[in-house]
Design an enzyme around this catalytic site. Structure first.
Site, short mmCIF file in Angstrom:
data_model
loop_
_atom_site.label_atom_id
_atom_site.label_comp_id
_atom_site.label_asym_id
_atom_site.label_seq_id
_atom_site.Cartn_x
_atom_site.Cartn_y
_atom_site.Cartn_z
N LYS A 13 5.75 3.48 -1.28
CA LYS A 13 6.39 3.03 -2.53
C LYS A 13 5.43 3.13 -3.72
O LYS A 13 5.77 3.65 -4.77
CB LYS A 13 6.84 1.56 -2.43
CG LYS A 13 7.83 1.26 -1.35
CD LYS A 13 8.20 -0.22 -1.34
CE LYS A 13 7.04 -1.16 -1.06
NZ LYS A 13 6.45 -1.02 0.29
N ARG A 88 12.12 -8.40 -3.14
CA ARG A 88 11.84 -8.35 -1.70
C ARG A 88 12.76 -9.27 -0.92
O ARG A 88 12.68 -9.32 0.30
CB ARG A 88 10.40 -8.78 -1.45
CG ARG A 88 9.46 -7.65 -1.11
CD ARG A 88 8.12 -8.27 -0.80
NE ARG A 88 7.26 -7.41 -0.06
CZ ARG A 88 6.35 -6.59 -0.60
NH1 ARG A 88 6.24 -6.49 -1.88
NH2 ARG A 88 5.58 -5.87 0.17
N ARG A 127 -5.31 3.21 5.00
CA ARG A 127 -5.20 2.92 3.56
C ARG A 127 -6.49 2.33 3.02
O ARG A 127 -7.08 1.45 3.63
CB ARG A 127 -4.03 1.96 3.29
CG ARG A 127 -4.00 1.49 1.83
CD ARG A 127 -2.63 1.11 1.36
NE ARG A 127 -2.14 -0.12 1.97
CZ ARG A 127 -0.93 -0.63 1.69
NH1 ARG A 127 -0.12 0.00 0.84
NH2 ARG A 127 -0.53 -1.73 2.29
N ARG A 160 -7.57 -3.55 2.52
CA ARG A 160 -6.88 -4.79 2.19
C ARG A 160 -6.88 -5.72 3.40
O ARG A 160 -6.65 -5.29 4.52
CB ARG A 160 -5.45 -4.50 1.74
CG ARG A 160 -5.36 -4.20 0.25
CD ARG A 160 -4.02 -3.68 -0.14
NE ARG A 160 -2.90 -4.46 0.40
CZ ARG A 160 -1.63 -4.19 0.14
NH1 ARG A 160 -1.31 -3.18 -0.63
NH2 ARG A 160 -0.68 -4.93 0.66
N ARG A 171 4.06 -8.19 8.85
CA ARG A 171 4.69 -7.79 7.59
C ARG A 171 5.92 -6.92 7.85
O ARG A 171 6.90 -6.98 7.12
CB ARG A 171 3.69 -7.05 6.72
CG ARG A 171 2.64 -8.00 6.14
CD ARG A 171 1.42 -7.28 5.65
NE ARG A 171 1.70 -6.41 4.53
CZ ARG A 171 0.95 -5.36 4.20
NH1 ARG A 171 -0.11 -5.05 4.90
NH2 ARG A 171 1.27 -4.64 3.15
P1 ADP Z 1 3.40 1.00 -0.09
O1 ADP Z 1 3.22 0.82 -1.58
O2 ADP Z 1 4.82 1.29 0.28
O3 ADP Z 1 2.82 -0.13 0.70
P2 ADP Z 1 1.38 3.11 -0.31
O4 ADP Z 1 1.88 3.96 -1.42
O5 ADP Z 1 0.24 2.21 -0.61
O6 ADP Z 1 2.61 2.29 0.34
O7 ADP Z 1 1.00 4.05 0.93
C1 ADP Z 1 0.50 3.52 2.15
C2 ADP Z 1 -0.59 4.45 2.69
O8 ADP Z 1 -0.02 5.69 3.11
C3 ADP Z 1 -1.66 4.83 1.66
O9 ADP Z 1 -2.89 4.96 2.33
C4 ADP Z 1 -1.18 6.16 1.11
O10 ADP Z 1 -2.25 6.96 0.61
C5 ADP Z 1 -0.50 6.80 2.32
N1 ADP Z 1 0.68 7.60 2.00
C6 ADP Z 1 1.60 7.40 1.00
N2 ADP Z 1 2.58 8.33 1.04
C7 ADP Z 1 2.29 9.14 2.10
C8 ADP Z 1 2.94 10.31 2.67
N3 ADP Z 1 4.10 10.80 2.16
N4 ADP Z 1 2.36 10.85 3.75
C9 ADP Z 1 1.20 10.35 4.27
N5 ADP Z 1 0.55 9.28 3.79
C10 ADP Z 1 1.09 8.67 2.72
P1 ADP Z 2 2.97 -3.37 0.53
O1 ADP Z 2 3.51 -2.47 -0.50
O2 ADP Z 2 1.93 -2.71 1.36
O3 ADP Z 2 3.99 -4.08 1.34
P2 ADP Z 2 2.40 -5.21 -1.62
O4 ADP Z 2 1.17 -4.95 -2.37
O5 ADP Z 2 3.70 -4.83 -2.23
O6 ADP Z 2 2.21 -4.55 -0.19
O7 ADP Z 2 2.50 -6.75 -1.24
C1 ADP Z 2 1.43 -7.42 -0.62
C2 ADP Z 2 1.84 -8.87 -0.38
O8 ADP Z 2 2.08 -9.51 -1.65
C3 ADP Z 2 3.12 -9.09 0.41
O9 ADP Z 2 2.91 -9.03 1.81
C4 ADP Z 2 3.54 -10.48 -0.07
O10 ADP Z 2 2.75 -11.48 0.53
C5 ADP Z 2 3.14 -10.44 -1.55
N1 ADP Z 2 4.27 -9.98 -2.40
C6 ADP Z 2 4.31 -8.86 -3.17
N2 ADP Z 2 5.48 -8.75 -3.82
C7 ADP Z 2 6.23 -9.83 -3.44
C8 ADP Z 2 7.55 -10.29 -3.74
N3 ADP Z 2 8.37 -9.60 -4.56
N4 ADP Z 2 7.97 -11.45 -3.16
C9 ADP Z 2 7.17 -12.15 -2.33
N5 ADP Z 2 5.93 -11.77 -2.00
C10 ADP Z 2 5.45 -10.62 -2.53
#
Ligand code: ADP
Ligand code: ADP
Ligand code: ZN
Length: 214
Positions: A13, A88, A127, A160, A171
């Protein structure tokens, strides 16, 4: 344009939201990044949020809504935004719909970046994140130019705390229970678009652009 990104933790995302923001000139708003910045600065909000985040649980809706509604009042939101990690929960989605409706406005798209759980654990273990600017990398799929250093700001890359495998599984459970129902919610609103998130980063982005430019 007002866009919501949906998808499991690690689906990509954030990666896609940053590309959308650059392409369409709208801000990328990540609630996770805002929480992490607050934790780093040691604010009251940060202290409260950290307890939940470290355990892989969601921060309560009341705290999250207060934070995001304040963010929407900033000038850069005038032409829209791409929301990453918010909403979320159904309660958050309903609050967003209601707040937009008050201004005679609505979301344009909810984009679901679809990735099966099996692929998520791999992605999360590789990541690396820059807390300073929110830059995200992957040691295999999207490595920084210089190991351990953010391409964008020169900051140090870290793992992280919530990306350790045990917490990732938790998660994912939280995602399936509390966030996945948003897919049906936005499908019902007629704005859901689903993209295959297992493709390469550039391919996922091409698919998303095809929706947004349609
Ligand atoms: P999210 O915001 O949904 O948690 P991220 O954008 O941080 O996800 O991506 C999670 C991990 O996967 C990161 O290390 C990122 O560089 C990698 N990643 C993102 N998109 C892709 C893809 N299409 N293929 C492989 N790895 C990806
Ligand atoms: P990822 O994209 O890898 O799931 P985020 O950076 O979006 O991780 O979120 C990390 C953490 O921050 C979540 O696991 C949650 O604890 C908190 N968080 C982020 N956005 C929200 C939301 N909209 N509502 C509740 N908790 C949130
Ligand atoms: Zn950085």
């Amino acid at each position: 344009m007002k866009i919501v990104m949906l998808g499991a933790p690690g689906a990509g995302k954030g990666t896609q939201a940053k590309m959308i923001a650059a392409e369409y000139g709208i801000p990328h708003i990540s609630t996770g990044d805002i929480f992490r910045a607050n934790i780093k600065e040691g604010t009251e909000l940060g202290v409260k949020a950290k307890a939940y985040m470290d355990q892989g649980l969601l921060v309560p809706d009341s705290l999250t809504l207060e934070l995001i509604m304040d963010r929407f009042t900033k000038d850069d939101c005038a032409n829209g935004y791409v929301l990453d990690g918010f909403p979320r929960t159904i309660a958050q989605a309903e609050a967003l719909t209601a707040s937009l409706k008050e201004q005679g406005d609505a979301l344009d798209y909810a984009i679901d970046v679809d990735v099966p759980d099996e692929s998520i654990v791999n992605r999360m273990s590789g990541r690396r994140a820059c807390i300073a600017c929110g830059g995200t990398y992957h040691i295999v799929f999207n490595p920084p130019k210089k190991e351990g250093i953010c391409d964008l700001c020169g900051g140090e890359l870290t793992i992280r705390k919530d990306d350790v495998p045990e917490t990732v599984q938790k998660r994912l459970n939280v995602y399936h229970e509390q966030t996945q129902p948003l897919i049906d919610y936005y499908n019902g609103e007629g704005i859901l678009r689903t993209v295959d998130g297992t493709q390469e980063v550039a391919e996922v982005f091409e698919s998303i652009k095809a929706f947004l430019n349609a």
